[in-house]
Scaffold this motif. Structure first.
Motif, PDB file in Angstrom:
ATOM      1  N   GLU A 288      60.843  50.079  26.623  1.00  0.00           N
ATOM      2  CA  GLU A 288      59.798  50.070  27.638  1.00  0.00           C
ATOM      3  C   GLU A 288      60.392  50.304  29.024  1.00  0.00           C
ATOM      4  OE1 GLU A 288      56.647  46.924  27.723  1.00  0.00           O
ATOM      5  OE2 GLU A 288      57.466  46.513  29.713  1.00  0.00           O
ATOM      6  N   PRO A 289      59.844  51.265  29.784  1.00  0.00           N
ATOM      7  CA  PRO A 289      60.365  51.512  31.132  1.00  0.00           C
ATOM      8  C   PRO A 289      59.984  50.380  32.081  1.00  0.00           C
ATOM      9  CG  PRO A 289      58.451  52.879  30.711  1.00  0.00           C
ATOM     10  CD  PRO A 289      58.770  52.200  29.410  1.00  0.00           C
ATOM     11  N   ALA A 290      60.581  50.393  33.244  1.00  0.00           N
ATOM     12  CA  ALA A 290      60.365  49.321  34.206  1.00  0.00           C
ATOM     13  C   ALA A 290      58.912  49.229  34.649  1.00  0.00           C
ATOM     14  CB  ALA A 290      61.273  49.526  35.416  1.00  0.00           C
ATOM     15  N   ASP A 291      58.194  50.358  34.652  1.00  0.00           N
ATOM     16  CA  ASP A 291      56.800  50.313  35.105  1.00  0.00           C
ATOM     17  C   ASP A 291      55.831  49.897  34.004  1.00  0.00           C
ATOM     18  OD1 ASP A 291      56.740  52.574  33.515  1.00  0.00           O
ATOM     19  OD2 ASP A 291      56.233  53.973  35.135  1.00  0.00           O
ATOM     20  N   GLY A 292      56.341  49.619  32.797  1.00  0.00           N
ATOM     21  CA  GLY A 292      55.493  49.090  31.726  1.00  0.00           C
ATOM     22  C   GLY A 292      54.693  50.113  30.962  1.00  0.00           C
ATOM     23  N   VAL A 293      54.853  51.394  31.236  1.00  0.00           N
ATOM     24  CA  VAL A 293      54.072  52.420  30.530  1.00  0.00           C
ATOM     25  C   VAL A 293      54.350  52.315  29.027  1.00  0.00           C
ATOM     26  CG1 VAL A 293      53.812  54.900  30.147  1.00  0.00           C
ATOM     27  CG2 VAL A 293      53.881  53.996  32.470  1.00  0.00           C
ATOM     28  N   GLY A 294      53.273  52.315  28.231  1.00  0.00           N
ATOM     29  CA  GLY A 294      53.392  52.170  26.785  1.00  0.00           C
ATOM     30  C   GLY A 294      53.110  50.765  26.298  1.00  0.00           C
ATOM     31  N   ARG A 295      53.112  49.791  27.203  1.00  0.00           N
ATOM     32  CA  ARG A 295      52.836  48.399  26.832  1.00  0.00           C
ATOM     33  C   ARG A 295      51.396  48.266  26.339  1.00  0.00           C
ATOM     34  NH1 ARG A 295      53.378  45.169  31.935  1.00  0.00           N
ATOM     35  NH2 ARG A 295      55.528  45.952  31.776  1.00  0.00           N
ATOM     36  N   SER A 326      46.101  49.484  27.092  1.00  0.00           N
ATOM     37  CA  SER A 326      47.519  49.834  27.156  1.00  0.00           C
ATOM     38  C   SER A 326      47.826  50.320  28.560  1.00  0.00           C
ATOM     39  CB  SER A 326      47.883  50.906  26.123  1.00  0.00           C
ATOM     40  OG  SER A 326      47.268  52.143  26.425  1.00  0.00           O
ATOM     41  N   VAL A 327      49.104  50.469  28.866  1.00  0.00           N
ATOM     42  CA  VAL A 327      49.512  50.928  30.191  1.00  0.00           C
ATOM     43  C   VAL A 327      49.847  52.409  30.102  1.00  0.00           C
ATOM     44  CG1 VAL A 327      51.121  50.626  32.107  1.00  0.00           C
ATOM     45  CG2 VAL A 327      50.403  48.645  30.743  1.00  0.00           C
ATOM     46  N   VAL A 328      49.202  53.189  30.972  1.00  0.00           N
ATOM     47  CA  VAL A 328      49.357  54.641  30.986  1.00  0.00           C
ATOM     48  C   VAL A 328      49.773  55.062  32.394  1.00  0.00           C
ATOM     49  CG1 VAL A 328      48.169  56.849  30.718  1.00  0.00           C
ATOM     50  CG2 VAL A 328      47.641  54.962  29.174  1.00  0.00           C
ATOM     51  N   GLY A 334      50.263  56.077  39.364  1.00  0.00           N
ATOM     52  CA  GLY A 334      51.225  55.171  38.772  1.00  0.00           C
ATOM     53  C   GLY A 334      50.675  54.531  37.516  1.00  0.00           C
ATOM     54  N   PRO A 335      51.286  53.448  37.037  1.00  0.00           N
ATOM     55  CA  PRO A 335      50.836  52.812  35.803  1.00  0.00           C
ATOM     56  C   PRO A 335      49.485  52.127  35.993  1.00  0.00           C
ATOM     57  CG  PRO A 335      52.597  51.533  36.829  1.00  0.00           C
ATOM     58  CD  PRO A 335      52.494  52.803  37.594  1.00  0.00           C
ATOM     59  N   ARG A 336      48.570  52.355  35.057  1.00  0.00           N
ATOM     60  CA  ARG A 336      47.248  51.749  35.113  1.00  0.00           C
ATOM     61  C   ARG A 336      46.843  51.284  33.724  1.00  0.00           C
ATOM     62  NH1 ARG A 336      48.633  51.986  39.573  1.00  0.00           N
ATOM     63  NH2 ARG A 336      47.555  52.859  41.412  1.00  0.00           N
ATOM     64  N   ALA A 337      45.974  50.276  33.679  1.00  0.00           N
ATOM     65  CA  ALA A 337      45.458  49.774  32.403  1.00  0.00           C
ATOM     66  C   ALA A 337      44.407  50.732  31.866  1.00  0.00           C
ATOM     67  CB  ALA A 337      44.868  48.384  32.587  1.00  0.00           C
ATOM     68  N   TRP A 338      44.511  51.046  30.587  1.00  0.00           N
ATOM     69  CA  TRP A 338      43.623  52.021  29.929  1.00  0.00           C
ATOM     70  C   TRP A 338      42.982  51.340  28.713  1.00  0.00           C
ATOM     71  CZ3 TRP A 338      43.694  57.568  31.099  1.00  0.00           C
ATOM     72  CH2 TRP A 338      42.833  58.310  30.287  1.00  0.00           C
ATOM     73  N   TYR A 339      41.661  51.315  28.702  1.00  0.00           N
ATOM     74  CA  TYR A 339      40.920  50.690  27.605  1.00  0.00           C
ATOM     75  C   TYR A 339      41.096  51.493  26.320  1.00  0.00           C
ATOM     76  CZ  TYR A 339      36.805  49.297  24.852  1.00  0.00           C
ATOM     77  OH  TYR A 339      35.956  48.885  23.854  1.00  0.00           O
ATOM     78  N   ARG A 340      41.496  50.790  25.243  1.00  0.00           N
ATOM     79  CA  ARG A 340      41.739  51.464  23.959  1.00  0.00           C
ATOM     80  C   ARG A 340      40.742  51.100  22.869  1.00  0.00           C
ATOM     81  NH1 ARG A 340      44.425  55.927  25.104  1.00  0.00           N
ATOM     82  NH2 ARG A 340      46.420  55.560  26.152  1.00  0.00           N
ATOM     83  N   GLY A 341      39.897  50.127  23.110  1.00  0.00           N
ATOM     84  CA  GLY A 341      38.912  49.776  22.098  1.00  0.00           C
ATOM     85  C   GLY A 341      38.769  48.276  21.969  1.00  0.00           C
ATOM     86  N   SER A 342      37.821  47.877  21.143  1.00  0.00           N
ATOM     87  CA  SER A 342      37.569  46.457  20.938  1.00  0.00           C
ATOM     88  C   SER A 342      37.201  46.202  19.485  1.00  0.00           C
ATOM     89  CB  SER A 342      36.434  45.975  21.850  1.00  0.00           C
ATOM     90  OG  SER A 342      35.201  46.549  21.459  1.00  0.00           O
ATOM     91  N   VAL A 343      37.304  44.942  19.098  1.00  0.00           N
ATOM     92  CA  VAL A 343      36.837  44.487  17.792  1.00  0.00           C
ATOM     93  C   VAL A 343      35.759  43.447  18.059  1.00  0.00           C
ATOM     94  CG1 VAL A 343      37.453  43.511  15.563  1.00  0.00           C
ATOM     95  CG2 VAL A 343      39.155  44.818  16.849  1.00  0.00           C
ATOM     96  N   PRO A 344      34.481  43.841  18.062  1.00  0.00           N
ATOM     97  CA  PRO A 344      33.431  42.860  18.335  1.00  0.00           C
ATOM     98  C   PRO A 344      33.436  41.736  17.312  1.00  0.00           C
ATOM     99  CG  PRO A 344      32.581  45.096  18.500  1.00  0.00           C
ATOM    100  CD  PRO A 344      33.945  45.201  17.897  1.00  0.00           C
ATOM    101  N   THR A 345      33.149  40.525  17.771  1.00  0.00           N
ATOM    102  CA  THR A 345      33.113  39.378  16.857  1.00  0.00           C
ATOM    103  C   THR A 345      32.048  39.570  15.789  1.00  0.00           C
ATOM    104  OG1 THR A 345      33.868  37.921  18.632  1.00  0.00           O
ATOM    105  CG2 THR A 345      32.805  36.885  16.737  1.00  0.00           C
TER     106      THR A 345
END
Length: 710
Positions: A288-295, A326-328, A334-345
């Protein structure tokens, strides 16, 4: 450890004919109330942000010219404050400013003045948002157009946060009324404050249409002049909080590397709104790079606290359940949070594949009291295959029976009817354990499709199948590279058929099945009139300052069966009527116009189902009732159905009462005309008609409508 943030709140009035907002109302709304602006940021940061040394300056009067941009408002407010207080002692050391522009709107000449029904002037709201003055970040908040969600979002920028990304949405379409439709991924998370105000909503263009609605209406504050200001929430996603303020989550996260194939990682997390416990799973990729991309971030959201607007059942995208970001790395940002989906209850689906990674996040168990959720995260798999549902469309091929004309609240004529549809669906596949690593494999796995039990031997053609003794023909094609199956039904045919893919290799096979659903027909607005209706929707929702998406019938989940589609439409209709019934700032005219928007779109069966949910049934045939509900010009049923849904709101009758009996009782009340619009319905007479229907049906002597409610 808490982080001290010193903000200065400048209250600047640009119209001296408007009284200033009293100090107690300002303090409660902005600083110390349970649902105050700064209280939100204290709560959502888990106490990390401390605003104790922030200051609220006395009211000042400022002068604004033709330029009412946020930058102009901020500059004028700061200049007015310094003119009155040349060297305020609170100024040194401030980390940012909040400018409250009051009233934040003005009357301007109406460009359509002189046309029928057009006033000489219209109200123009000022621009609000984030800017800077003299090196300080500033959130400009016009009083009469700002709700708490907007205020918190813009202060988020002052605190250094940025937008989240994800689903295609219309959040960056700054002029929804023009002909150009803008679709992008910014504002694409249905679960993050920094994706407001669209929250991944898509309501412009040809669709598909969907919306996230994670906000809720909090208690009003006496003395605050904008009654619409108290829409608020949701929390900042834990993903965005960790990305920008990791210290806020010290001791509240579980960290792990991406799991290896065959070695699932399990964890228990608590909701984002929980005061204690581990509320975020952080999965770090190799190198993982310092900016967290891929987290990858996994969190759990339930309808509590600032997340009270989370939807347990849908149709909102902001569903209660497990949420993945995830972080893109975003170019220029720069690095931003990217919505990847959800599992509704509340869903039979228990996992989500995290795009751009090998990870699959699965919900193993959920506490019935919503106190925790158990997760399993895996990478790689044994030999298995799954069908990946791709594009599905229900294309109109022509009308079935009579097409009727109706009128929108804007006065536009649109056509409604039943239209035959032809369904086209693409079924991809994802195989694992067969050498599907992206590298060439020799020998290649064998892939075979069947539909309705009939093998598809050729790359394309048509196939005859039998469903419940009835014969149907489908056109199909199989992509020579991806082995994706495309199926197309004939128009006007409704049925379901299993599509099965079998993958073989190394002497073993794995299969997966998906159901192909041919809708056959749909009821609603004529496709050629959808754009005209959309224009009206925009005008009405702008007039009453409402987000348009919740009032537009969502496109059904393409793969849902007819029963599920009917249930989804009923859920949407009930939720939309709740949004009309509850806000205190809507007058009778506004409720009527928004209700008619729903009437034009919704099928009669949706009204029947929504009323049934409130324990209003019928003694006549459903076919007769459907016909009456289709006809607002000559029957009272549409107006009475709308009024009943608004009156019942979130309640229901203890026992069912017939709608047709209610209508009979209403029309036979002394002096009461037969209503054609919602505004024509006398609520007192309607309640009496329900009570009379109850007493006759059950042999009782109830006297008040309230006695009948659960």
């Amino acid at each position: 450890m808490a982080k001290s943030v010193r903000l200065g709140i400048i209250r600047a009035r640009h119209d001296t004919t408007v009284p200033v907002i009293p100090d107690p109302a300002c303090i409660t709304t902005l600083m110390t109330g349970d649902h105050a602006l700064l209280r939100f940021w204290e709560d959502t940061s888990l106490g990390h942000l401390d605003f104790v040394d922030s200051s609220m300056f006395p009211w000042v009067d400022m002068t604004l010219g033709a330029d009412t941009s946020r930058a102009a408002q901020a500059r004028a407010a700061v200049d007015a404050l310094r003119a009155r207080f040349p060297d305020p002692p609170e100024w040194p050391g401030l980390n940012g400013l909040i400018v409250i522009t009051h009233p934040g709107q003005r009357a301007v000449p109406n460009p359509q003045a002189g046309q029928p029904g057009q006033p000489a002037t219209i109200t123009q709201g000022f621009d609000g948002g984030a800017t800077s003055v003299d090196g300080l970040p500033v959130a400009v908040l016009p009083v009469m157009s700002s709700d708490l969600t907007f205020m918190c979002h813009e202060v988020g920028h002052v605190l250094g946060l940025d937008h989240t990304f994800g689903l295609d949405n219309n959040g960056t379409d700054w002029d929804p009324a023009d002909a150009t439709v803008v679709v992008g991924q910014e504002y694409g998370s249905p679960y993050d404050l920094m994706s407001s105000a669209t929250f991944a909503g898509r309501f412009l263009g040809p669709g598909p249409f969907y919306s996230g609605l994670p906000t809720f209406t909090g208690p009003p504050v006496a003395g605050w002049p904008n009654p619409g200001a108290f829409a608020m929430g949701p929390h900042l996603s834990r993903a965005n909080l960790h990305l920008f303020m990791p210290d806020a989550l010290t001791g509240r996260v579980i960290e792990a590397p991406f799991p290896q194939p065959g070695a699932p990682f399990t964890a228990r997390i608590v909701p984002a709104s929980a005061p204690n416990g581990r509320c975020l799973l952080v999965l770090r990729p190799p190198g993982e790079p310092a900016d967290g991309v891929g987290r990858v971030y996994v969190e759990y959201r339930v309808p509590e606290g600032w997340d009270a607007g989370m939807d347990p059942l849908g149709p909102s995208l902001s569903r209660e359940g497990v949420v993945v970001h995830s972080v893109v790395g975003i170019a220029g940002k720069g690095p931003r949070a990217w919505y990847r989906g959800s599992v509704p209850t509340a869903s039979p689906d228990t996992d989500v594949a995290v795009a751009t990674t090998p990870l699959v996040v699965r919900t193993v168990a959920v506490d019935p009291g919503q106190q925790w959720v158990d997760l399993s995260v895996t990478a790689g798999a044994a030999k298995a295959v799954e069908i990946v549902r791709g594009l599905q469309s229900d294309d109109v091929v022509g009308p079935v029976g009579e097409v009727r004309e109706t009128t929108t609240p804007c006065g536009d004529t649109v056509r409604r009817g039943t239209f035959a549809t032809s369904t086209t669906a693409r079924l991809g596949l994802r195989a694992s354990g067969f050498g599907g690593s992206g590298e060439p494999v020799d020998p290649r796995p064998t892939i075979a499709w069947t539909v309705g039990g009939v093998p598809l031997a050729a790359p394309s053609g048509n196939v005859g199948i039998s469903v419940d003794g009835n014969a149907f023909t489908l056109d199909y094609s199989i992509d020579p590279v991806m082995s994706e199956l495309t199926l197309t039904s004939r128009g006007g045919e409704r049925y379901e058929a299993p599509a099965v893919v079998t993958v073989g290799g190394d002497g073993t096979t794995a299969s997966a099945t998906a159901v192909f659903t041919a809708q056959g027909w749909t009821e609603g607005i004529h496709p050629e009139d959808v754009e005209r209706f959309g224009d009206c929707l925009r005008r009405i929702t702008e007039r009453y300052r409402r987000v348009p998406a919740p009032f537009r019938r969502p496109s059904p989940e393409p793969w849902s069966d007819p029963a599920t589609r009917r249930l989804a439409e009923q859920a949407w209709l009930r939720q939309a009527f709740k949004l009309i019934a509850q806000p205190p700032d809507l007058d009778a005219t506004g409720r009527g116009e928004l209700s008619r928007l729903l009437q034009v779109q919704a099928s009669p069966t949706a009204f029947i189902d929504a009323l049934k949910e409130g324990a209003v049934d019928h003694s006549v045939s459903e076919a007769d009732l459907t016909d009456w509900l289709r006809n607002p010009e000559f029957t009272p049923y549409p107006a009475l159905a709308q009024s009943l849904l608004l009156r019942l709101d979130s309640t229901r009758l203890k026992r069912p009462v017939f709608l047709d009996v209610i209508a009979f009782n209403y029309e036979n009340s002394p002096g009461e005309p037969s209503p054609r619009l919602l505004e024509d319905v006398d609520t007192g007479v309607l309640e009496a008609a329900v009570v009379e229907g109850w007493n006759v049906r059950y042999g009782e002597t109830a006297s008040e409508f309230g006695e009948l409610l659960t």
